[in-house]
Design an enzyme around this catalytic site. Sequence first.
Site, PDB file in Angstrom:
ATOM      1  CE  LYS A 103     -73.642  19.462  77.807  1.00 14.02           C
ATOM      2  NZ  LYS A 103     -73.490  20.930  77.638  1.00 14.02           N
ATOM      3  N   GLY A 137     -69.517  20.615  76.490  1.00  9.97           N
ATOM      4  CA  GLY A 137     -68.896  21.930  76.522  1.00  9.97           C
ATOM      5  C   GLY A 137     -69.838  22.998  76.011  1.00  9.97           C
ATOM      6  CB  THR A 139     -71.197  22.967  71.731  1.00  5.22           C
ATOM      7  OG1 THR A 139     -71.830  22.027  72.631  1.00  5.22           O
ATOM      8  CG2 THR A 139     -69.696  22.821  71.829  1.00  5.22           C
ATOM      9  CB  ALA A 141     -77.459  23.276  68.174  1.00  8.03           C
ATOM     10  CE  LYS A 192     -74.965  22.936  80.832  1.00  7.99           C
ATOM     11  NZ  LYS A 192     -75.857  23.490  79.812  1.00  7.99           N
ATOM     12  CG  ASP A 245     -71.734  23.592  79.044  1.00  8.33           C
ATOM     13  OD1 ASP A 245     -72.362  24.343  78.275  1.00  8.33           O
ATOM     14  OD2 ASP A 245     -71.942  22.372  79.120  1.00  8.33           O
ATOM     15  CB  THR A 249     -75.890  27.333  80.294  1.00  8.94           C
ATOM     16  OG1 THR A 249     -75.236  26.309  79.548  1.00  8.94           O
ATOM     17  CG2 THR A 249     -77.326  26.891  80.557  1.00  8.94           C
ATOM     18  CB  SER A 255     -79.558  29.345  77.815  1.00  4.81           C
ATOM     19  OG  SER A 255     -78.271  28.996  77.404  1.00  4.81           O
TER      20      SER A 255
END
Length: 255
Positions: A103, A137, A139, A141, A192, A245, A249, A255
């Site tokens: 990204k 999206g 997600t 980890a 974002k 997303d 975040t 995050s």
Amino acid sequence: MTERVVPLDEKILLFVALRQFVLGVPVHQRAHRLGGAHALVHNSVHGLNDGHFHLILGGKFQRGGQGVHTLNHHAHLLHGLRSTAAKARPFVPDGQIIVDVAKGIEKDTLFTMTEILADELGKEGGPKGVRLVALSGPTHAEEVAIDLPTTIVSASKDMEAARFVQTVFTNNVMRVYTNEDIKGVELSGAMKNVIALGVGISTGLGYGDNARAALITRGIAELARLGVAMGCNVHTFAGLAGIGDLIVTATSMHS
């Protein structure tokens, strides 16, 4: 924990840029699918540095990785995407599906990640008809790795390629949606983070939930206006790759 073998229809090539080096990894033979969330590809493989190592691939695949290349890049080496693509260019076959999960936006060109790939792979000696897909999206980890329910978007102008990637990554804990607005999906994934940083600053200053909600909602509104001005579909920003997303975040402890 039981182990099942999932045959690969064709080899998968992984191009990974991590920290100070770039690896091009051909994965052959078979993938071992574990009862948990990780698929282990247990082969000795040769990178561009001729090193031998094993790979752990997060996620479970219901199909073999037929004709799919994945590109993954360390966040601090965004510029490494172009050099990785340049190293891979002579080895990528015509018509290859390439899935990018990075990204960001390139500083000088303002290209998204798949636009960088298209530019670099399209140079002399590169493959013809490469099919680019962005996977993006909410997600984290940390949750995907332990099989918590997750959704993601497979975005491409080539909807056949997007649906193929959807099929590869979909399983009983991961649902993949498709979207042809790849520009909007990638713009969302990059921008974002800027909004989420603002939310973090607000939280650190003790401004509370009201300010957090305002930054998230007004932030996505600004992002949607920018995207529409760039030719994106406004509905993308109300979906998983956009507001989804951003929420994960801006609010998650991961995050």
